[in-house]
Design an enzyme around this catalytic site. Structure first.
Site, PDB file in Angstrom:
ATOM      1  N   LYS A 288       0.838  -1.197   0.000  1.00  0.00           N
ATOM      2  CA  LYS A 288       0.000   0.000   0.000  1.00  0.00           C
ATOM      3  C   LYS A 288       0.876   1.252   0.000  1.00  0.00           C
ATOM      4  CE  LYS A 288      -3.605   2.445   2.334  1.00  0.00           C
ATOM      5  NZ  LYS A 288      -4.533   2.590   3.413  1.00  0.00           N
TER       6      LYS A 288
ATOM      7  N   GLU B 262      10.584  -4.811   4.337  1.00  0.00           N
ATOM      8  CA  GLU B 262      10.644  -6.204   3.886  1.00  0.00           C
ATOM      9  C   GLU B 262      10.392  -6.286   2.379  1.00  0.00           C
ATOM     10  OE1 GLU B 262       8.984  -5.029   6.426  1.00  0.00           O
ATOM     11  OE2 GLU B 262       9.052  -6.389   8.153  1.00  0.00           O
TER      12      GLU B 262
ATOM     13  N   GLY C 192      -4.717  -1.981   4.491  1.00  0.00           N
ATOM     14  CA  GLY C 192      -3.959  -3.167   4.085  1.00  0.00           C
ATOM     15  C   GLY C 192      -4.700  -4.459   4.385  1.00  0.00           C
ATOM     16  N   ARG C 193      -5.211  -4.597   5.612  1.00  0.00           N
ATOM     17  CA  ARG C 193      -5.855  -5.864   5.998  1.00  0.00           C
ATOM     18  C   ARG C 193      -7.259  -5.997   5.428  1.00  0.00           C
ATOM     19  NH1 ARG C 193      -4.734  -2.474   9.978  1.00  0.00           N
ATOM     20  NH2 ARG C 193      -6.381  -1.517  11.197  1.00  0.00           N
TER      21      ARG C 193
ATOM     22  N   GLU D  47      -4.956  -6.485  14.496  1.00  0.00           N
ATOM     23  CA  GLU D  47      -4.445  -5.187  14.057  1.00  0.00           C
ATOM     24  C   GLU D  47      -5.574  -4.149  14.066  1.00  0.00           C
ATOM     25  OE1 GLU D  47      -0.798  -4.726  11.274  1.00  0.00           O
ATOM     26  OE2 GLU D  47      -2.510  -4.297  10.010  1.00  0.00           O
TER      27      GLU D  47
ATOM     28  N   HIS E   2      -5.139 -33.026  18.366  1.00  0.00           N
ATOM     29  CA  HIS E   2      -4.077 -33.860  18.921  1.00  0.00           C
ATOM     30  C   HIS E   2      -2.948 -33.021  19.488  1.00  0.00           C
ATOM     31  CE1 HIS E   2      -6.006 -37.421  17.240  1.00  0.00           C
ATOM     32  NE2 HIS E   2      -6.360 -36.594  16.258  1.00  0.00           N
TER      33      HIS E   2
ATOM     34  N   LYS F 165       9.405  -0.824  14.274  1.00  0.00           N
ATOM     35  CA  LYS F 165       9.980  -0.598  12.932  1.00  0.00           C
ATOM     36  C   LYS F 165      10.964   0.554  12.986  1.00  0.00           C
ATOM     37  CE  LYS F 165       5.775  -1.453  10.217  1.00  0.00           C
ATOM     38  NZ  LYS F 165       4.846  -0.834   9.294  1.00  0.00           N
TER      39      LYS F 165
HETATM   40  O1  F6P Z   1       3.161  -3.002   9.744  1.00  0.00           O
HETATM   41  C1  F6P Z   1       1.826  -3.250   9.562  1.00  0.00           C
HETATM   42  C2  F6P Z   1       1.383  -2.947   8.155  1.00  0.00           C
HETATM   43  O2  F6P Z   1       1.347  -1.583   7.946  1.00  0.00           O
HETATM   44  C3  F6P Z   1       0.047  -3.596   7.844  1.00  0.00           C
HETATM   45  O3  F6P Z   1      -1.008  -2.829   8.281  1.00  0.00           O
HETATM   46  C4  F6P Z   1       0.113  -3.761   6.368  1.00  0.00           C
HETATM   47  O4  F6P Z   1      -0.827  -4.675   5.884  1.00  0.00           O
HETATM   48  C5  F6P Z   1       1.541  -4.207   6.201  1.00  0.00           C
HETATM   49  O5  F6P Z   1       2.265  -3.503   7.189  1.00  0.00           O
HETATM   50  C6  F6P Z   1       2.128  -3.965   4.841  1.00  0.00           C
HETATM   51  O6  F6P Z   1       2.131  -2.614   4.497  1.00  0.00           O
HETATM   52  P1  F6P Z   1       2.290  -2.178   2.980  1.00  0.00           P
HETATM   53  O7  F6P Z   1       1.170  -2.752   2.221  1.00  0.00           O
HETATM   54  O8  F6P Z   1       2.274  -0.678   3.007  1.00  0.00           O
HETATM   55  O9  F6P Z   1       3.611  -2.700   2.490  1.00  0.00           O
END
Ligand code: F6P
Length: 491
Positions: free
Chosen positions: A177, A183, A236-237, A322, A353, A463
């Protein structure tokens, strides 16, 4: 300790002959059974009153009208518009962007990127969990492409993700987003190197970006023609309804993606128009509040009794924790009651189990949710599926009934609540309705609590600290424990 005003489940069933019919609902091909929870008519009436007090109807209208419901960030939450349920302008914009996504999918299928054999989807959190769930749930028997999802910054995850992919014939989708996520940008660079190392002369020509910040993707060297934009109001979610699912549309086909949206829209209509006592996301939220607030439950277990839904519990962890893992109300005051419990879970029957011992005999009360599918879609003897379902139903019955024994070790207290969602069949439409149900239930919980489910400031601090250290920042201001760990790891 159960408050005396809350009756045992067996007493509730005995006292209310119509209990099952009042607490079970059929919506969009899904059957919801909340009768094995401690909700009763009086509690539901109290929760309905609370919903009225908290302005539930107006909050729901605001969500669907595209009004500002995410107060801390001053924006609407427009995920419902992605499936045609929002304000007309938002729906038009989402539709136009979906058409562009479709044109790209059509072009890819027509060979615009050559003969593809695989897709590497890079993204994290909401930018990967939805599409990964869709492909895992619906694409097992039909997949013609090798689709891999890569989220973690761990190089071992990268190695594994590309192990079965051929760089010469793989498309890379980068979903973010913000297009600033460490990452994702790190893995994007690694993917470029992997493509180049695999003999691809123009790695950038093989990249598609999905983002709400097209300029940031342009700045990362991705060509405008290969950027799919979605709205800033789509969190995002909540983003699997948008072009974040381009990988799923490629893997499952366009019709499946449309059916997913239609199923979600059907649940939207139910949530908007069903009266409170028969409104499934609202009833589920009432039970959630009951367990968190009056019975002290700090967790809720979700068990998918269908291997195709094994990614549902982690998906729900992000959606629920979240969204509602907050301590202050929308206007910044401390909340009056516990907010989101810890969502956890797994798949049945494996979990039986491993962790069900505690659910049956432990000292903590865990409301359990079973999600199952009536019709199988596997190549095995139908007995597999029959036994799978009977185990789900048997566990729910055992949790509720319990069993007395002279031997305390062999006694089951019973009176342990569960809810069951039974899909007639698992397809794109029912999955869309299921996921929209969970979104609306999360929203309903937030309204009952007076919190904002659409921001997530709690993820920032860690972060920031890691980012500062990665830029060569001084660790001197940190605590001795953290400094020692950094030194010991030799980084
Ligand atoms: O760190 C949490 C978050 O901001 C989530 O809300 C989001 O889905 C994820 O990181 C990834 O963010 P982006 O889509 O901006 O890479």
């Amino acid at each position: 300790m159960q408050p005396s005003s809350i009756k045992r489940l067996d007493e509730l069933f005995a006292a209310e002959p119509d209990r099952l019919s009042r607490l079970s609902f059929e919506v969009a091909g899904l059957y919801f059974d909340w009768s094995k929870t401690h909700l009763n008519a009086a509690l539901i009436a109290q929760f309905i009153e609370r919903a009225e007090r908290m302005g539930f109807a107006a909050a729901r209208d605001a969500l669907f009208a595209g009004a500002i419901v995410n107060q801390s960030e001053g924006r609407p939450a427009t995920h419902v518009a992605e499936r045609g349920s929002g304000a007309p302008d938002d729906v038009d914009l989402a539709t136009a962007r979906r058409q562009r996504m479709r044109a790209l999918v059509d072009a890819i299928e027509a060979g615009a990127f050559g003969d593809l054999t695989g897709v590497l989807h890079i993204g994290i959190g909401g930018s990967v969990m939805g599409p990964a769930l869709l492909v895992d749930a619906l694409g097992r028997r039909s997949a013609t492409l090798e689709v891999r999802f890569l989220s973690n910054i761990d190089g071992a995850a990268f190695d594994e993700a590309v192990a079965l992919l051929d760089p010469a014939t793989t498309l890379v989708v980068v979903a973010s987003k913000t297009f600033t996520t460490l990452e994702t940008l790190t893995n994007l660079e690694a993917a470029r190197a992997w493509l180049r190392g695999g003999g691809v002369d123009d790695p950038d020509g093989r990249l598609i970006a999905v983002t709400a910040k097209p300029q940031a993707a342009l700045d990362q060297g991705i060509d405008e023609s290969r950027i799919l934009q979605f709205a800033e109001g789509v969190g995002g979610r909540y983003s699997l309804w948008s072009s974040v699912s381009v990988t799923a549309a490629l893997a499952l086909g366009w019709d499946a993606f449309e059916a997913l949206l239609e199923g979600a829209a059907e649940m939207d209509r139910h949530f908007r128009f069903a009266e409170a006592a028969a409104n499934v996301p609202l009833i589920a939220a009432f039970a959630d509040r009951l367990y968190a607030e009056q019975l002290g439950c700090q967790t809720r277990g979700v068990f998918a009794y269908d291997d195709r839904l094994r990614l549902l519990p982690p998906y729900l962890q992000q959606l629920e924790m979240e969204s509602n893992g907050k301590s202050v109300t929308s206007d910044g005051k401390p909340v009056a009651s516990p907010t989101a419990p810890v969502t956890w879970g797994g798949t049945g029957t494996d979990a039986q189990h491993a962790v069900f011992q505690l659910l049956h005999q432990g000292t903590v009360l865990v409301p359990v949710e079973f999600v199952a599918v009536a019709e199988a879609d596997d190549a095995q003897d139908p007995d597999h599926h029959r036994l799978l379902l009977l185990n789900a139903f048997g566990q729910a019955a055992a949790l509720m009934q319990g069993r007395q024994s002279e031997d305390a070790q062999r006694s089951y207290p019973g009176n342990r609540p569960s809810a069951t969602v039974l899909l007639q069949r698992l397809d794109a439409r029912t999955l869309g309705a299921l996921l929209a149900f969970y979104e609306h239930r999360t929203f309903a919980n937030a309204v009952l609590l007076g919190i904002n489910p659409f921001d997530q400031f709690g993820v920032e601090l860690g972060k920031e600290i890691a980012g500062r250290l990665a830029q060569g920042g001084d660790s001197g201001s940190l605590d001795p424990s953290t400094r020692a760990l950094i030194e010991r790891a030799g980084i």
